[in-house]
Scaffold this active site. Sequence first.
Site, PDB file in Angstrom:
ATOM      1  N   SER A  59      10.729  22.913  18.128  1.00  0.00           N
ATOM      2  CA  SER A  59      10.893  21.601  18.765  1.00  0.00           C
ATOM      3  C   SER A  59      10.366  20.409  17.985  1.00  0.00           C
ATOM      4  CB  SER A  59      10.251  21.609  20.156  1.00  0.00           C
ATOM      5  OG  SER A  59      11.097  22.249  21.074  1.00  0.00           O
ATOM      6  N   LYS A 113       4.985  12.245  22.410  1.00  0.00           N
ATOM      7  CA  LYS A 113       6.012  12.937  23.192  1.00  0.00           C
ATOM      8  C   LYS A 113       5.585  12.967  24.661  1.00  0.00           C
ATOM      9  CE  LYS A 113       8.512  17.405  23.073  1.00  0.00           C
ATOM     10  NZ  LYS A 113       8.553  18.743  22.428  1.00  0.00           N
ATOM     11  N   SER A 132      13.156  19.995  21.006  1.00  0.00           N
ATOM     12  CA  SER A 132      13.015  19.117  22.139  1.00  0.00           C
ATOM     13  C   SER A 132      12.340  17.776  21.837  1.00  0.00           C
ATOM     14  CB  SER A 132      12.216  19.821  23.230  1.00  0.00           C
ATOM     15  OG  SER A 132      10.888  20.067  22.794  1.00  0.00           O
TER      16      SER A 132
END
Lengths: 485, 487
Positions: B180, B81, B156
Site C-alpha cells: 500500500s 494518510k 491504498s
Amino acid sequence: MEFEAVIGLEVHAQLLTKTKIFCSCKNEFGAPPNTNVCPVCLGMPGSLPVLNKRAVEYAVKAALALNCKINRYSVFARKHYFYPDLPKAYQITQYELPFAENGWVEIEKSDGTKKRIRIKRIHMEEDAGKTIHGEGFDENSYVDLNRAGTPLIEIVSEPDISTPEEARLYMQKLRDILVWIGVNDGNLEEGSLRCDANVSIRPKGSKELGTRTEIKNVNSFRFIQKALEYEIERQIKVVKSGGKVVQETRLFDSQKGITKTMRTKEEAEDYRYFPEPDLPPLIIDDEWLESIRESLPELPDQVKERFISDYGVTSYDASILVREKELAEFFERAAKAYKGEAKRVANIIISDLLGVLNEAKLDISDSPVTPEGIAGLLTLVDNGTISIRVAKEEVLPEMVRSGKSPEVIVKEKGLVQISDESALREVIKKVMAGNEKAVKQYREGNEKQKQKAVKFLIGQVMKETKGKANPRLLNELIPKVLEEG
Amino acid sequence: MELLNKSLRELGNLIRKKELKPSELLETLLKRIEETEEKLNAYITVTEEEARKRVEVADRELEKLSEDEIPELFGIPISIKDNINVEGVRMTCASKILKDFISPYDATVVKRLRERGAIFIGKNNLDEFAMGSSTETSYFGPTRNPWDLERVPGGSSGGSAAAVSARSALASLGSDTGGSIRQPASFCGVVGLKPTYGRVSRYGLTAFASSLDQIGPITKNVEDAALLMNIISGQDSKDATSAKVPVPDFLSSINGEVKGLKAGLPKEYFVEGIEPEVKEKVFEAVKRLESLGIEFEEISLPHTAYAVETYYIIAPAEASSNLGRFDGVRYTYRAKDYKDLIDMYKKTRAEGFGDEVKRRIMIGTYTLSAGYYDAYYLKAQKVRTLIYRDFEESFKKVDFIVTPVSPTTAFKIGERTDDPIKMYLSDIFTIAVNLAGLPALSMPCGFDSSGLPIGIQFIGKAFDEETILKVGNALEKELKLNTLPPL
Ligand SMILES: [Zn+2]
C-alpha cells in the site's frame, strides 16, 4: 439407581494491580462511570495493548500458590464476540498456551476428611466493562468501561468435585489463598471473584461422564452450593423420568433458587480464537520466576501446620487463625509475646477478641488491641491480678473501645482482684448475714444442697465485690467461714 | 512550484537560515492544494486553519531560536494518510462508519514528527480501511493519478502518493500491509519505503492486518524518505511489536559506497503477467546499477507463488478481528432505526462499511471459524514461514533483492473494480515482503510509452533499510528522472 455428580469450576479472579492489564488506567472499583478509560481500553482505532508486568507477577504468584507448573512460553489470543461492554469486539485472553497448568488445592470437609482438587489450567485475560440496563434512569442501556481491561486470571479446575459442599469449600479455599497472597481482595459482591460451574451426573461408580450443563454467574459461596444442589437434583429428575440432559448454558436465579436455560449448544458462539498479533509471546525466564517465587509468603496450609506443631494449637483453632493473613500474624505475635501456653492466646482471640471486634464492626487489621495487649491481658490473669472473667468481660471490651493497655484499664477502673484473705472474710460475713436462708441450707442440708449454697454465696460475694474477688480463694474460704459459724 | 519541489532538507535549511518563513511555505502549499484538489481528490481533510495557527506560532518562535536550536522539520507541513491518528483531527479511514470520528490522540509517528517541528496539513485519501490497490473504495470518492487523471494512483495510500507526486504535499506518511505504500508510489512516480516490521511504531495506525501493517514515508526523493525514517523509527513503549533495534542515521548513510554490493534477481518475479515495458525499464535500471559496481545474480524465491493466497487468508482474518470494534456503540456512525442490539449491529455495519471491506470481513470470519482455522489460518502461517525462509536463504548470498513493484503501470479508474482477483494480483510483487516482515523501497525507474511512471523495488534484509536507501539514492542520481507530472 443412585447418582453422583461430577463438577468442575471456572473461577475468574481480578488481580489487585494498581493499573489495568494493557494500559495505564487506574484499576479501581467504584469510580464514576467511564472515568478510568483511555484510547486503549476504549478500543479506539490505532490503539495497542501493552502487557502490565505487575499483572503477570500477580498471576504467577497465584499460580505458584495453587501448585501449578508455570509455562515459560505462553501466548495471548483473541476471543471474539459482540457486546456493548466489550470495546474491541474481542477479549484478549490465553487459549492454546496458558501461562500455568497442572496445579491443585486441598479442601477440608466438615467431617474432617481432606480432598485434593486438581487445577487444569490458569490463564490471564482482560475483564470486560459493565452494561447497566435502565436501572432507575429509563429504558436505555448504559455502558461503563471502567472495568474494561481489569486484569483477570481464570482458574479452571478438573472435574474432581463431587458435591455442592466441596464446590463451595473449593471456592472458599481459592479465595482464602488469593487474598492471603495479596493478589485479590476477595470481594465477591463487587465481582472480584466470579464463578461458573460445569456439572453432570452419572450412575454411582460409573466411569463415563454424563452430558454437562454450565451454570453462569454463581457469585456467592452460598449460591454456588444452592445452584449446584438444584441443578444436580434437576438432572437426576430428567434422567429418572427417562429424559436426557441437554448440553447447555444455564443461568442461576438466586431469588428463586433455580437454574434456567440461557442458551443451548446449537446457539453457542464461535469465538474464532487466533493468536493476538499485537502482543509477543509471554516469556517468563528463570530469574523472573525465581524473584516472584521469593516474594510469595508462607501459605495458609503451611502456617496452619506450624501453628499446630510449634504452638500446640488445635487443628480447628489453627484453621480459623489462618483464614486471614492478618489474623495469623496477630496470633503469632501475641503468642510470641506471651510466656504461657499459646493455646490460651488462640482461645481468647477466637472466642472473645473476634466477637468484640465484630460487634464494633472492626477487622483484625484495624484492631485497636495489639497482640502485645492480648499477651499482657493473659499475664494479668496468670499472676492473679484479675480473674479470667474480668479479663474477658471487663478489660477486653474496654481495650477495644479505648485502645488502652490492659494494665492501665485495670488500674483506672480499680479492677484488681481481691486476694487478701481478711478482706474477703469481711465480705463473706456480710453476705452471710444478709442471706440466712442459704447459710441454713448449708448447715442443715445434704452434700448437694451444701454445694448449691456455696455456689449461691460465691455469686453474692462476686456481686458485692463487682466481680473482683479472687474466685479460687473464694472457693476455699466460703466453706471455711460457714463451718466456723 | 520551485519551492515545493525542494527536498525536506533544503526547505529545513532555508527555514533555519531564516530565508523562508513557515507561513510562506504553508501558503504556497495551500495554494497548490487548492489548484490540484478538484482534479486529484488526494485529501479527505485539509486542516488549513489549524496549520495556519501553528505556523503563526512557528514564525514567531523562529525569531527567538538560533540556527542550531531549530529542528530539521521546523514549520514544514507534512500530510498523513487518513488511517493514522492526529489529535483533534477527523480520521475517517475513508469509511462512512468513521466519517465523523475525531482522533483523541496522536499516533507515535505523529508525535515524533511534531517533536521535530513538523506541522500537519491534512489527511490523505485511501482505500476504505486501506483495503485496496487503487484508492477507488474510498467513501470520499477515488483519488486520481496526477500523470493521467483517467487512471488510478494505486492504493491504498493513493492520496499520499498522488499528493506528493503533484507537489500538493511535501511528504506524507502512508501505511503498507501488502504494498500500500510501494504500489501507489510506483504508479505516481514517487518514492515509498515500507520499513521492517517492528522498525516503526504502529501505535495510532488503524489496524488492518496487525502482523503485516507498517507505517512508512512517501516522498519526492530517497533523501526525504531517509530523513523521515530517522525521525519515525525506533522502539515505542506503546507498541509491544516495535523492535528494540538501534536506529542508524539513514540520512548520512545514503551517500555511502554501493560498489561491491551483491544483488539478487528472483527468477519467479520476471515471468508471467508482467508488462514488457515494466520488465524492460527494471532491467535498464539493473544495468545502470551494474555500472556502479553492483554485482547481480539470479536467485530463487520458490514459495512466492503462494504469497497472494497466503496474504488473502492472513490479512482478512486479522482485519475481520480488527474491524469488530466499529460497532455503532461508542464513536462510530450508528444506523438510525433498529429494533434491538443485534439489529443495531447489523444495520450499522451494513450501512457503514463498503463492499470490499465487507468482502474481507466475511472471508476472515470464515477462515477463523471453528473447523476451518487449521485448514486456512494455521496453514497460511506455515506457508508464511516458508516464504520468510526463502528470503533468509537468499540473503546468505546477496545484500538486497531487485524486483518490479507492480506488473503494470497505473490502470484505468473502474477497470478492475468488478474483478477483485485481478485487483489483488496488482500486489503480487509486494505482498511477500510484508509476509516476511522485510523492508522494501519503491522508486521510479522510468516511464512507459504513454508516459506513466514505472517503479523498481529493492528488498532489504530485516532492519537493513540502510542498504536499500543507499542503492535507491545512487540510482536516483544516476537516472536523474523528471518526476514532476504534467498537472
Ligand atoms: Zn485505559
